[in-house]
Design a protein around this motif. Structure first.
Motif, PDB file in Angstrom:
ATOM      1  N   ALA A   8       0.809  -1.218   0.000  1.00 18.85           N
ATOM      2  CA  ALA A   8       0.000   0.000   0.000  1.00 18.85           C
ATOM      3  C   ALA A   8       0.848   1.277   0.000  1.00 18.85           C
ATOM      4  O   ALA A   8       0.321   2.369  -0.137  1.00 18.85           O
ATOM      5  CB  ALA A   8      -0.923   0.001   1.206  1.00 18.85           C
ATOM      6  N   GLN A   9       2.158   1.134   0.107  1.00 14.69           N
ATOM      7  CA  GLN A   9       3.025   2.312   0.178  1.00 14.69           C
ATOM      8  C   GLN A   9       3.528   2.703  -1.206  1.00 14.69           C
ATOM      9  O   GLN A   9       3.561   1.903  -2.122  1.00 14.69           O
ATOM     10  CB  GLN A   9       4.187   2.028   1.135  1.00 14.69           C
ATOM     11  CG  GLN A   9       3.658   1.709   2.535  1.00 14.69           C
ATOM     12  CD  GLN A   9       4.747   1.578   3.544  1.00 14.69           C
ATOM     13  OE1 GLN A   9       5.509   2.509   3.754  1.00 14.69           O
ATOM     14  NE2 GLN A   9       4.821   0.426   4.179  1.00 14.69           N
ATOM     15  N   ARG A  10       3.926   3.946  -1.330  1.00  9.64           N
ATOM     16  CA  ARG A  10       4.379   4.461  -2.627  1.00  9.64           C
ATOM     17  C   ARG A  10       5.891   4.299  -2.762  1.00  9.64           C
ATOM     18  O   ARG A  10       6.658   5.120  -2.265  1.00  9.64           O
ATOM     19  CB  ARG A  10       4.022   5.931  -2.766  1.00  9.64           C
ATOM     20  CG  ARG A  10       2.539   6.140  -2.801  1.00  9.64           C
ATOM     21  CD  ARG A  10       2.224   7.579  -3.032  1.00  9.64           C
ATOM     22  NE  ARG A  10       0.885   7.631  -3.569  1.00  9.64           N
ATOM     23  CZ  ARG A  10       0.498   8.467  -4.493  1.00  9.64           C
ATOM     24  NH1 ARG A  10       1.329   9.348  -4.971  1.00  9.64           N
ATOM     25  NH2 ARG A  10      -0.742   8.442  -4.940  1.00  9.64           N
TER      26      ARG A  10
END
Length: 86
Positions: A38-40
């Motif tokens: 879910a992280q960029r």
């Protein structure tokens, strides 16, 4: 002489293609990771060296991202430009 030039161009094209493949595989592995998905996180590759950039929540996330990238076939080294943003 022209054969040498063509061979050199072919090697450069192959290296570029391999780098694109490696970057894609690293991105897929990062997205598939339950902790990081879910992280960029972006991944760029040049001559087999992956550079990770973007933001993560913890130091553990940085270490996990590096470990995930290192496991991808063709990766020679991993550099981190990841920033921790809690």
């Amino acid at each position: 002489l022209s054969l040498l030039l063509l061979a050199a161009c072919g090697a450069t094209t192959a290296a570029t293609s391999d780098d694109a493949t490696i970057a894609t595989r690293v991105k897929i592995e990062l997205l598939d990771n339950a902790q990081l998905g879910a992280q960029r996180i972006e991944a760029r590759t040049f001559q087999g060296v992956v550079t990770l950039s973007g933001s993560v929540r913890t130091t553990t996330d940085v270490e996990t991202a590096i470990a995930v990238a290192r496991k991808v076939r063709g990766v020679r080294d991993v550099k981190s430009e990841l920033k921790i943003v809690p």
